[in-house]
Design an enzyme around this catalytic site. Sequence first.
Site, mmCIF file in Angstrom:
data_model
loop_
_atom_site.group_PDB
_atom_site.id
_atom_site.type_symbol
_atom_site.label_atom_id
_atom_site.label_comp_id
_atom_site.label_asym_id
_atom_site.label_seq_id
_atom_site.Cartn_x
_atom_site.Cartn_y
_atom_site.Cartn_z
ATOM 1 N N GLY A 15 25.178 38.006 28.302
ATOM 2 C CA GLY A 15 25.085 38.694 29.508
ATOM 3 C C GLY A 15 23.949 39.603 29.648
ATOM 4 N N GLY A 16 22.537 39.336 28.953
ATOM 5 C CA GLY A 16 21.735 40.333 29.042
ATOM 6 C C GLY A 16 20.554 40.039 30.142
ATOM 7 N N SER A 17 21.061 39.266 30.919
ATOM 8 C CA SER A 17 20.014 38.742 32.129
ATOM 9 C C SER A 17 20.136 39.694 33.313
ATOM 10 C CB SER A 17 20.242 37.342 32.496
ATOM 11 O OG SER A 17 21.560 37.249 33.069
ATOM 12 N N VAL A 65 28.999 30.349 28.038
ATOM 13 C CA VAL A 65 29.981 31.061 27.139
ATOM 14 C C VAL A 65 31.520 30.640 27.697
ATOM 15 C CG1 VAL A 65 28.670 32.546 26.096
ATOM 16 C CG2 VAL A 65 30.066 33.140 27.864
ATOM 17 N N SER A 137 35.555 48.063 29.654
ATOM 18 C CA SER A 137 35.423 48.851 30.938
ATOM 19 C C SER A 137 36.468 49.765 30.937
ATOM 20 C CB SER A 137 35.419 47.862 32.267
ATOM 21 O OG SER A 137 35.778 48.576 33.366
ATOM 22 N N TYR A 150 40.810 40.983 35.619
ATOM 23 C CA TYR A 150 39.686 41.808 35.178
ATOM 24 C C TYR A 150 40.420 43.095 34.288
ATOM 25 C CZ TYR A 150 35.406 44.737 35.014
ATOM 26 O OH TYR A 150 34.482 45.161 34.584
ATOM 27 N N ALA A 152 43.352 43.115 32.891
ATOM 28 C CA ALA A 152 43.989 42.508 31.661
ATOM 29 C C ALA A 152 43.011 41.989 30.751
ATOM 30 C CB ALA A 152 44.971 41.574 32.073
ATOM 31 N N LYS A 154 39.827 43.415 30.233
ATOM 32 C CA LYS A 154 39.165 44.293 29.719
ATOM 33 C C LYS A 154 40.048 45.008 28.596
ATOM 34 C CE LYS A 154 35.320 43.407 31.405
ATOM 35 N NZ LYS A 154 33.988 42.935 30.737
#
Length: 244
Positions: A15-17, A65, A137, A150, A152, A154
């Site tokens: 997710g580094g984009s 992924v 998060s 989202y 749940a 995290k």
Amino acid sequence: MTDLDFSGKRVLVVGGSSGIGNGIAHGFRMRGAEVHIWGTRAGAGDYSAEEGSDLEGLHYAQVNVADYDELTAYAPPFDALDVLVQSQGFVRYKQAEYAKPGWDDVMDININSVMHTATKFKPMLSAANGSLIIVSSVSGFQANIGNPAYAASKAAAISLTKTLGQSWARDGIRVNGLAPGLVPTKLTAVTTKNEKRNEAMLRTIPLRRAGTPDEMAGAALFLASPLASYVQGHTLIADGGLTL
């Protein structure tokens, strides 16, 4: 400072984009690391600065992924890894997460892929006495109206950080997490690009401002560095005081 010198180290940021992951990737790059990033688009040229993407000096690969078979089959262009940062994230709005397709989409990316990617690189991380950082998060610590999957997912990521921190310590791997608060990204644009929502949100933050990807990078660099050599299974909250 030598404790934050990653020269000779290899880092992968899933997710580094763009967004927080991109900030973290450049944080390591600027401190000497060879940084690889994974994204969902065909090539680096498919990202733009307007989206919060800067891929200069980073090694890009397209890897979905959320697709277990694709993730398992992918052969990375390296055989050693010192730091794995998992910053992939997805959210569905307009109540979509209450239905099975939306719930499953979010869970596949936000938690299932985190476990599968960690397992894929466990041997490399163990050989290097490396570090795994799971980006969750503040939503994992509190309710998130309208986004049950989202929140749940995290919360699950925070719990996974504890469990892997306990079980993988014997393998020489330090596992920690990072829980950002409000940071302007594609995922948070529904708030940050809406003047009224953004102002209301900022009033709940004691520092009265949003965070930046660079600030999240600072936290990640600390967790991966010798400065955090006795920190294990912990999720560092970086939210300007939002959850206080």
